[in-house]
Scaffold this motif. Structure first.
Motif, short mmCIF file in Angstrom:
data_model
loop_
_atom_site.label_atom_id
_atom_site.label_comp_id
_atom_site.label_asym_id
_atom_site.label_seq_id
_atom_site.Cartn_x
_atom_site.Cartn_y
_atom_site.Cartn_z
N GLN A 1 35.78 27.80 34.54
CA GLN A 1 34.42 28.01 35.05
C GLN A 1 34.43 28.17 36.56
O GLN A 1 33.70 28.99 37.11
CB GLN A 1 33.50 26.86 34.63
N LEU A 2 35.27 27.39 37.24
CA LEU A 2 35.40 27.55 38.69
C LEU A 2 36.02 28.91 39.01
O LEU A 2 35.51 29.65 39.86
CB LEU A 2 36.27 26.44 39.30
N ILE A 3 37.08 29.24 38.32
CA ILE A 3 37.78 30.50 38.59
C ILE A 3 36.85 31.69 38.38
O ILE A 3 36.90 32.67 39.12
CB ILE A 3 39.04 30.62 37.69
N GLY A 4 35.98 31.62 37.38
CA GLY A 4 35.08 32.72 37.08
C GLY A 4 33.79 32.73 37.88
O GLY A 4 33.00 33.67 37.78
N MET A 5 33.58 31.73 38.71
CA MET A 5 32.35 31.61 39.49
C MET A 5 32.22 32.79 40.46
O MET A 5 33.18 33.14 41.15
CB MET A 5 32.38 30.29 40.26
N ASP A 6 31.02 33.40 40.52
CA ASP A 6 30.81 34.55 41.39
C ASP A 6 31.12 34.24 42.85
O ASP A 6 31.78 35.03 43.53
CB ASP A 6 29.38 35.09 41.24
N ALA A 7 30.69 33.09 43.35
CA ALA A 7 30.95 32.73 44.75
C ALA A 7 32.44 32.58 45.01
O ALA A 7 32.94 32.94 46.08
CB ALA A 7 30.21 31.44 45.10
N HIS A 8 33.18 32.09 44.03
CA HIS A 8 34.62 31.93 44.16
C HIS A 8 35.30 33.29 44.22
O HIS A 8 36.16 33.53 45.07
CB HIS A 8 35.16 31.10 42.98
N ARG A 9 34.91 34.20 43.34
CA ARG A 9 35.49 35.56 43.34
C ARG A 9 35.18 36.28 44.65
O ARG A 9 36.05 36.95 45.22
CB ARG A 9 34.96 36.36 42.16
N GLU A 10 33.96 36.13 45.16
CA GLU A 10 33.59 36.78 46.42
C GLU A 10 34.41 36.23 47.59
O GLU A 10 34.87 36.98 48.44
CB GLU A 10 32.10 36.59 46.69
N ALA A 11 34.59 34.91 47.62
CA ALA A 11 35.39 34.30 48.69
C ALA A 11 36.84 34.77 48.62
O ALA A 11 37.46 35.05 49.66
CB ALA A 11 35.32 32.78 48.60
N LYS A 12 37.39 34.89 47.41
CA LYS A 12 38.75 35.39 47.26
C LYS A 12 38.87 36.80 47.81
O LYS A 12 39.87 37.15 48.42
CB LYS A 12 39.17 35.36 45.79
N GLY A 13 37.84 37.60 47.62
CA GLY A 13 37.85 38.97 48.12
C GLY A 13 37.82 39.07 49.63
O GLY A 13 38.19 40.10 50.20
N ARG A 14 37.40 38.01 50.30
CA ARG A 14 37.32 38.01 51.76
C ARG A 14 38.34 37.05 52.38
O ARG A 14 38.27 36.75 53.57
CB ARG A 14 35.91 37.64 52.19
N ARG A 15 39.26 36.59 51.59
CA ARG A 15 40.24 35.59 51.99
C ARG A 15 40.95 35.90 53.30
O ARG A 15 41.18 35.01 54.11
CB ARG A 15 41.27 35.42 50.87
N GLU A 16 41.30 37.14 53.53
CA GLU A 16 42.09 37.50 54.71
C GLU A 16 41.42 37.12 56.03
O GLU A 16 42.09 37.00 57.05
CB GLU A 16 42.42 39.00 54.72
N ARG A 17 40.10 36.95 56.01
CA ARG A 17 39.39 36.55 57.23
C ARG A 17 39.67 35.10 57.61
O ARG A 17 39.62 34.76 58.79
CB ARG A 17 37.88 36.70 57.02
#
Length: 120
Positions: free
Chosen positions: A62-78
């Motif tokens: 449920q954490l892994i699939g969380m929308d906010a978690h996926r969005e943060a992973k997509g911006r991780r490089e920052r």
């Protein structure tokens, strides 16, 4: 019981990082099956570690699939440089009370037995 451990070298955090990180942590804490969390920083190596404890893989997913978690992973490089994620099944724990997981559900595999004392 399961753990998800996120180990990383951090870059500079900005307001967006703190807002996203707080949102993810708050939402994780209310997922049924969430058992607790810890975080550590190794001043010598600069590594930071965040550990979340779960009673099932379904709860962790449920954490892994969380929308906010996926969005943060997509911006991780920052905010995050190199990183590693470790998902583990905990076979047992032992030790003194007072370190945060003594209220975990009975099925969480938390015991008072020292595994080194068990016959092999």
């Amino acid at each position: 019981m399961y753990t998800s451990t996120f180990i990383f070298h951090s870059l500079e955090y900005d307001d967006e990082f703190h807002a996203r990180n707080n949102e993810i942590a708050e939402r994780a804490r209310v997922i049924p099956g969430f058992l607790g969390e810890e975080e550590w920083t190794n001043e010598k190596t600069g590594l930071h570690s965040e550990v979340y404890y779960w009673d099932s893989l379904e709860s962790l997913h449920q954490l892994i699939g969380m929308d906010a978690h996926r969005e943060a992973k997509g911006r991780r490089e920052r905010w995050i440089d190199s990183y590693r994620v470790v998902i583990a099944e905990v076979l047992s724990t032992y030790g003194q009370e007072g370190l945060g997981l003594e209220h975990a559900p009975a099925g969480a595999a938390i015991t008072d037995a020292d595994p080194s004392a068990q016959a092999g």
